[in-house]
Design a protein around this motif. Structure first.
Motif, PDB file in Angstrom:
ATOM      1  N   PHE A 103       5.059   2.905 -14.299  1.00 14.15           N
ATOM      2  CA  PHE A 103       3.984   3.428 -13.481  1.00 14.15           C
ATOM      3  C   PHE A 103       3.348   2.301 -12.682  1.00 14.15           C
ATOM      4  CE2 PHE A 103      -0.226   5.459 -12.710  1.00 14.15           C
ATOM      5  CZ  PHE A 103       0.240   6.429 -11.860  1.00 14.15           C
ATOM      6  N   ALA A 104       2.126   1.940 -12.940  1.00 13.14           N
ATOM      7  CA  ALA A 104       1.444   0.941 -12.114  1.00 13.14           C
ATOM      8  C   ALA A 104       1.478  -0.449 -12.723  1.00 13.14           C
ATOM      9  CB  ALA A 104      -0.015   1.359 -11.911  1.00 13.14           C
TER      10      ALA A 104
ATOM     11  N   GLY B 271       5.818  -0.413  -5.201  1.00 10.31           N
ATOM     12  CA  GLY B 271       4.652   0.382  -4.849  1.00 10.31           C
ATOM     13  C   GLY B 271       3.344  -0.168  -5.407  1.00 10.31           C
ATOM     14  N   PHE B 272       3.415  -1.247  -6.194  1.00 10.88           N
ATOM     15  CA  PHE B 272       2.206  -1.776  -6.830  1.00 10.88           C
ATOM     16  C   PHE B 272       2.151  -3.308  -6.766  1.00 10.88           C
ATOM     17  CE2 PHE B 272       3.056   2.321  -8.737  1.00 10.88           C
ATOM     18  CZ  PHE B 272       1.826   2.942  -8.621  1.00 10.88           C
TER      19      PHE B 272
ATOM     20  N   HIS C  85       4.252  -2.860  -1.050  1.00 10.39           N
ATOM     21  CA  HIS C  85       4.787  -2.229   0.150  1.00 10.39           C
ATOM     22  C   HIS C  85       6.312  -2.159   0.154  1.00 10.39           C
ATOM     23  CE1 HIS C  85       0.831  -1.864   1.848  1.00 10.39           C
ATOM     24  NE2 HIS C  85       0.597  -3.117   1.512  1.00 10.39           N
ATOM     25  N   ALA C  86       6.923  -2.252  -1.031  1.00  7.16           N
ATOM     26  CA  ALA C  86       8.380  -2.273  -1.108  1.00  7.16           C
ATOM     27  C   ALA C  86       9.029  -0.914  -0.862  1.00  7.16           C
ATOM     28  CB  ALA C  86       8.819  -2.805  -2.471  1.00  7.16           C
ATOM     29  N   ARG C  87       8.409   0.160  -1.380  1.00  4.00           N
ATOM     30  CA  ARG C  87       9.098   1.447  -1.325  1.00  4.00           C
ATOM     31  C   ARG C  87       8.141   2.566  -1.736  1.00  4.00           C
ATOM     32  NH1 ARG C  87      14.388   3.586  -1.625  1.00  4.00           N
ATOM     33  NH2 ARG C  87      14.668   5.213  -3.168  1.00  4.00           N
ATOM     34  N   ASN C  88       8.423   3.770  -1.254  1.00  6.92           N
ATOM     35  CA  ASN C  88       7.735   4.998  -1.683  1.00  6.92           C
ATOM     36  C   ASN C  88       6.222   4.996  -1.451  1.00  6.92           C
ATOM     37  OD1 ASN C  88      10.150   6.103  -2.470  1.00  6.92           O
ATOM     38  ND2 ASN C  88       9.937   5.441  -4.583  1.00  6.92           N
ATOM     39  N   ILE C  89       5.798   4.422  -0.350  1.00 11.94           N
ATOM     40  CA  ILE C  89       4.365   4.456  -0.052  1.00 11.94           C
ATOM     41  C   ILE C  89       4.124   5.232   1.239  1.00 11.94           C
ATOM     42  CG2 ILE C  89       3.808   2.323  -1.270  1.00 11.94           C
ATOM     43  CD1 ILE C  89       3.655   1.032   1.578  1.00 11.94           C
TER      44      ILE C  89
ATOM     45  N   GLY D 110      -4.784   7.620   6.408  1.00 14.03           N
ATOM     46  CA  GLY D 110      -6.073   7.042   6.757  1.00 14.03           C
ATOM     47  C   GLY D 110      -6.217   5.677   6.107  1.00 14.03           C
ATOM     48  N   ASP D 111      -7.299   5.494   5.366  1.00 13.86           N
ATOM     49  CA  ASP D 111      -7.539   4.221   4.679  1.00 13.86           C
ATOM     50  C   ASP D 111      -6.852   4.138   3.321  1.00 13.86           C
ATOM     51  OD1 ASP D 111      -9.126   3.477   6.784  1.00 13.86           O
ATOM     52  OD2 ASP D 111     -11.014   3.994   5.790  1.00 13.86           O
ATOM     53  N   LEU D 112      -6.198   5.217   2.912  1.00 21.70           N
ATOM     54  CA  LEU D 112      -5.578   5.264   1.586  1.00 21.70           C
ATOM     55  C   LEU D 112      -4.091   4.938   1.654  1.00 21.70           C
ATOM     56  CD1 LEU D 112      -7.136   8.558   0.172  1.00 21.70           C
ATOM     57  CD2 LEU D 112      -7.838   6.203  -0.322  1.00 21.70           C
ATOM     58  N   THR D 113      -3.618   4.219   0.654  1.00 22.27           N
ATOM     59  CA  THR D 113      -2.194   3.997   0.470  1.00 22.27           C
ATOM     60  C   THR D 113      -1.786   4.764  -0.772  1.00 22.27           C
ATOM     61  OG1 THR D 113      -2.331   1.780   1.422  1.00 22.27           O
ATOM     62  CG2 THR D 113      -0.390   2.279   0.083  1.00 22.27           C
ATOM     63  N   LEU D 114      -0.888   5.722  -0.598  1.00 21.24           N
ATOM     64  CA  LEU D 114      -0.415   6.547  -1.709  1.00 21.24           C
ATOM     65  C   LEU D 114       0.979   6.095  -2.112  1.00 21.24           C
ATOM     66  CD1 LEU D 114      -1.496  10.005  -0.265  1.00 21.24           C
ATOM     67  CD2 LEU D 114      -2.773   8.532  -1.823  1.00 21.24           C
ATOM     68  N   THR D 115       1.222   6.047  -3.424  1.00 21.92           N
ATOM     69  CA  THR D 115       2.519   5.641  -3.948  1.00 21.92           C
ATOM     70  C   THR D 115       3.149   6.794  -4.700  1.00 21.92           C
ATOM     71  OG1 THR D 115       1.757   3.362  -4.199  1.00 21.92           O
ATOM     72  CG2 THR D 115       3.719   3.988  -5.420  1.00 21.92           C
ATOM     73  N   ASN D 116       4.390   7.111  -4.358  1.00 22.55           N
ATOM     74  CA  ASN D 116       5.154   8.133  -5.067  1.00 22.55           C
ATOM     75  C   ASN D 116       5.906   7.427  -6.191  1.00 22.55           C
ATOM     76  OD1 ASN D 116       6.659  10.305  -5.916  1.00 22.55           O
ATOM     77  ND2 ASN D 116       8.117  10.160  -4.220  1.00 22.55           N
TER      78      ASN D 116
END
Length: 157
Positions: free
Chosen positions: A47-48, A76-77, A82-86, A90-96
């Motif tokens: 996960f994170a 993603g963390f 910023h490697a993958r699945n992001i 807006g101002d949010l970065t979401l990670t799958n």
């Protein structure tokens, strides 16, 4: 025991693309591979998690006891944010978060560690990382090639 920390880069084959992720190796400062009977260790936390959280704690503790530990932040963390699945909204970065991707990351970490240390590592995993590691170990077993030295899933309970 005095320990050294080395920044590393390893390649992950996700099936649809290959990406380099960053990680770290924790090892005794005066480490000599020829005289060390302890297997190298891949530590992952799904996960994170990763080196920026539990990996540094486990890496330092195990290196102080003579082990070499490779650990990394999952895609993603943190250092691999910023490697993958992001996705930016807006101002949010979401990670799958994908268990399949995390399995591929464990396989990449095992391959890097085997090449760097000349033998298959033990795998120690925290929380969701245990599931990703089990999936990776099962894939290695199905392939019939070299197997990990030992597998230790850890959890909160």
């Amino acid at each position: 025991m005095d320990i050294g920390i080395e920044d590393i880069v390893f390649t992950v084959n996700y099936g649809d693309e290959e990406i380099d992720l960053t990680g770290q190796v924790f090892r005794p400062r005066n480490f000599e591979e020829k005289s060390n009977n302890l297997p190298p260790i891949v530590f992952n936390s799904g996960f994170a998690g990763g080196v920026s959280m539990y990996g540094q704690l486990f890496g330092r503790a195990l290196a102080e006891r003579g082990y070499c530990v490779m650990t990394y932040d999952v895609a993603g963390f943190y250092t691999n944010k910023h490697a993958r699945n992001i996705v930016q909204q807006g101002d949010l970065t979401l990670t799958n978060v994908s268990l399949e991707d995390q399995k591929d990351e464990v396989l990449g970490a095992i391959a890097w560690t085997q090449k760097a240390f000349g033998r298959m590592p033990a795998v120690v995993s925290w929380a969701m990382g245990g599931t990703a590691s089990l999936a990776a170990i099962a894939q290695l077993a199905r392939a019939g090639g070299p197997q990990v030295a030992f597998y230790a899933p850890l959890n909160y309970t």
